[in-house]
Design a protein around this motif. Structure first.
Motif, mmCIF file in Angstrom:
data_model
loop_
_atom_site.group_PDB
_atom_site.id
_atom_site.type_symbol
_atom_site.label_atom_id
_atom_site.label_comp_id
_atom_site.label_asym_id
_atom_site.label_seq_id
_atom_site.Cartn_x
_atom_site.Cartn_y
_atom_site.Cartn_z
ATOM 1 N N MET A 1 0.844 -1.195 0.000
ATOM 2 C CA MET A 1 0.000 0.000 0.000
ATOM 3 C C MET A 1 0.881 1.247 0.000
ATOM 4 S SD MET A 1 -2.872 1.219 2.787
ATOM 5 C CE MET A 1 -1.678 1.226 4.120
ATOM 6 N N SER A 2 0.711 2.091 -0.997
ATOM 7 C CA SER A 2 1.507 3.314 -1.067
ATOM 8 C C SER A 2 0.953 4.347 -0.082
ATOM 9 C CB SER A 2 1.497 3.882 -2.486
ATOM 10 O OG SER A 2 0.179 4.206 -2.884
ATOM 11 N N ARG A 3 1.833 5.231 0.366
ATOM 12 C CA ARG A 3 1.464 6.233 1.364
ATOM 13 C C ARG A 3 1.876 7.630 0.911
ATOM 14 N NH1 ARG A 3 -0.007 4.087 6.224
ATOM 15 N NH2 ARG A 3 0.448 1.886 6.577
ATOM 16 N N LEU A 4 1.276 8.597 1.569
ATOM 17 C CA LEU A 4 1.540 10.006 1.332
ATOM 18 C C LEU A 4 1.842 10.647 2.676
ATOM 19 C CD1 LEU A 4 1.245 12.245 -0.938
ATOM 20 C CD2 LEU A 4 -1.123 12.500 -0.171
ATOM 21 N N ASP A 5 2.819 11.547 2.724
ATOM 22 C CA ASP A 5 3.120 12.270 3.964
ATOM 23 C C ASP A 5 3.565 13.679 3.595
ATOM 24 O OD1 ASP A 5 3.802 13.192 6.470
ATOM 25 O OD2 ASP A 5 4.869 11.360 7.061
ATOM 26 N N VAL A 216 -6.806 22.738 4.166
ATOM 27 C CA VAL A 216 -6.748 22.427 5.596
ATOM 28 C C VAL A 216 -6.086 21.067 5.775
ATOM 29 C CG1 VAL A 216 -8.109 21.952 7.676
ATOM 30 C CG2 VAL A 216 -8.844 23.742 6.088
ATOM 31 N N GLU A 217 -5.187 20.982 6.752
ATOM 32 C CA GLU A 217 -4.543 19.707 7.075
ATOM 33 C C GLU A 217 -5.525 18.875 7.912
ATOM 34 O OE1 GLU A 217 -0.074 18.437 8.218
ATOM 35 O OE2 GLU A 217 -1.055 19.704 9.721
ATOM 36 N N VAL A 218 -6.275 18.024 7.234
ATOM 37 C CA VAL A 218 -7.321 17.232 7.873
ATOM 38 C C VAL A 218 -6.744 15.994 8.550
ATOM 39 C CG1 VAL A 218 -9.334 15.779 7.391
ATOM 40 C CG2 VAL A 218 -9.150 18.053 6.344
ATOM 41 N N TYR A 219 -5.839 15.311 7.875
ATOM 42 C CA TYR A 219 -5.246 14.072 8.386
ATOM 43 C C TYR A 219 -3.934 14.407 9.084
ATOM 44 C CZ TYR A 219 -8.638 12.047 5.183
ATOM 45 O OH TYR A 219 -9.798 11.719 4.529
ATOM 46 N N TYR A 220 -3.851 14.048 10.388
ATOM 47 C CA TYR A 220 -2.708 14.471 11.198
ATOM 48 C C TYR A 220 -2.499 13.459 12.321
ATOM 49 C CZ TYR A 220 0.223 17.627 14.028
ATOM 50 O OH TYR A 220 1.243 18.182 14.752
ATOM 51 N N SER A 221 -1.266 13.295 12.738
ATOM 52 C CA SER A 221 -0.908 12.220 13.675
ATOM 53 C C SER A 221 -1.725 12.208 14.956
ATOM 54 C CB SER A 221 0.582 12.304 14.025
ATOM 55 O OG SER A 221 1.380 11.955 12.920
ATOM 56 N N HIS A 266 -3.360 7.368 8.036
ATOM 57 C CA HIS A 266 -3.400 7.021 6.617
ATOM 58 C C HIS A 266 -3.953 8.203 5.843
ATOM 59 C CE1 HIS A 266 -3.605 4.803 2.915
ATOM 60 N NE2 HIS A 266 -4.864 5.174 2.772
ATOM 61 N N ILE A 267 -3.117 8.762 4.983
ATOM 62 C CA ILE A 267 -3.493 9.930 4.186
ATOM 63 C C ILE A 267 -3.811 9.455 2.775
ATOM 64 C CG2 ILE A 267 -2.721 12.172 3.346
ATOM 65 C CD1 ILE A 267 -0.558 11.861 5.730
ATOM 66 N N PRO A 268 -5.032 9.606 2.319
ATOM 67 C CA PRO A 268 -5.394 9.121 0.981
ATOM 68 C C PRO A 268 -4.494 9.715 -0.103
ATOM 69 C CG PRO A 268 -7.348 9.783 2.210
ATOM 70 C CD PRO A 268 -6.168 10.253 3.002
ATOM 71 N N THR A 269 -3.909 8.866 -0.929
ATOM 72 C CA THR A 269 -3.047 9.356 -2.003
ATOM 73 C C THR A 269 -3.845 10.121 -3.053
ATOM 74 O OG1 THR A 269 -3.256 7.209 -3.105
ATOM 75 C CG2 THR A 269 -1.334 7.527 -1.689
ATOM 76 N N SER A 270 -5.159 9.962 -3.044
ATOM 77 C CA SER A 270 -6.016 10.668 -4.003
ATOM 78 C C SER A 270 -6.024 12.181 -3.769
ATOM 79 C CB SER A 270 -7.452 10.141 -3.917
ATOM 80 O OG SER A 270 -7.978 10.314 -2.604
ATOM 81 N N LEU A 271 -5.502 12.627 -2.622
ATOM 82 C CA LEU A 271 -5.464 14.061 -2.339
ATOM 83 C C LEU A 271 -4.447 14.783 -3.214
ATOM 84 C CD1 LEU A 271 -5.438 14.044 1.592
ATOM 85 C CD2 LEU A 271 -7.412 14.104 0.058
#
Length: 282
Positions: A1-5, A216-221, A266-271
């Motif tokens: 699974m690929s990831r985005l950060d 907006v930074e929605v996905y965050y640790s 998990h940050i959707p790569t679709s973003l």
């Protein structure tokens, strides 16, 4: 699974890992695209791009700028900007200069508390021109004054604590203008940190959008599931881009890892395509 950060710090600001180390960690975590977002400085981007090319990771040029809204710090992330833009570099330098005026005052307050610490020690450990409280915390850790960066902030460095000194900061609107002038996207970082008593978050973000905010930074640790849903709804309601990042620092945030945050991020790569489209990078 690929990831985005899209939110990582290196030794060029207050992270404890070099750009090479960060990119290599990202590679091991199956991250396919990441953004280097050091505080007030862009010098780590070139190294990250070079290493990213070797291991097949897309590096997005970024920066994180602190600003002040009322009595609350508001952090603005810049993405896809011209990180070598002369005006941007000069503006970021003013923030680093302000840090150099503030840091010795923090050191003096620690010394009055009986703590043996000098600014030369902090500068030596930092090894960068973007020096901040996390570097002071690391020196306090090395001297065994505290056991962790969190303890350093809780006891000495956070607002309201004995060694706290206010920062000289631009307004959020000004930080956004700097990023837009460098042809970047401006994004509100970790909205859970924003504590502006004078107005609800949605009113602040609506005003920031009028000032040019793009996302907006929605996905965050450290966002709880409820907060992620709230910020996603906020972004959608106001027609803003959705982004996300771990806010990796290394030693000062040891429970946060590249790509996965505290293990569940998990940050959707679709973003990413939507961000590229908005930045004119498709």
């Amino acid at each position: 699974m690929s990831r985005l950060d899209l939110h990582l710090h290196t030794t060029h600001s207050d992270g404890s890992c070099t750009p090479t180390e960060v990119v290599n960690m990202a590679h091991r975590a199956a991250v396919t695209a990441l953004a280097i977002t050091d505080h007030d400085i862009t010098t780590g981007i070139a190294e990250a791009i070079a290493v990213g090319q070797q291991c097949g990771i897309e590096i997005i040029p970024g920066v994180e700028i602190s600003s002040l809204a009322g009595s609350s710090e508001v952090h603005i992330l810049g993405y896809f900007l011209d990180w070598q833009d002369f005006d941007l570099l000069e503006r970021l330098k003013t923030l680093r200069d302000a840090r150099h005026r503030r840091n010795p005052q923090i050191i003096e307050r620690l010394q009055t508390l009986g703590i043996g610490i000098t600014y030369d020690e902090v500068r030596s450990l930092a090894g960068t021109d973007s020096i901040g409280r996390p570097h002071i915390a690391r020196v306090l850790m090395d001297k065994r004054v505290v056991a962790s960066a969190k303890e350093a902030f809780d006891r000495f460095l956070a607002e309201g604590k004995p060694a706290y000194v206010p920062r000289e900061l631009p307004s959020p609107a000004e930080a956004i203008r700097w990023i837009k002038a460098a042809r970047g996207l401006a994004v509100l970082a970790h909205p859970t940190w924003v504590r502006v008593a004078e107005q609800p978050l949605i009113d602040l973000v609506r005003q920031l959008k009028a000032d040019g905010l793009d996302g907006v930074e929605v996905y965050y640790s450290t966002h709880a599931a409820r907060q992620t849903r709230e910020y996603l709804s906020l972004a959608q309601q106001l027609g803003l881009l959705v982004t996300g990042g771990s806010d990796f620092h290394g030693l000062t945030k040891p429970d946060i890892e590249v790509g996965i945050g505290k293990g569940t991020l998990h940050i959707p790569t679709s973003l990413l395509p939507k961000m590229k489209d908005a930045a004119g990078r498709l």
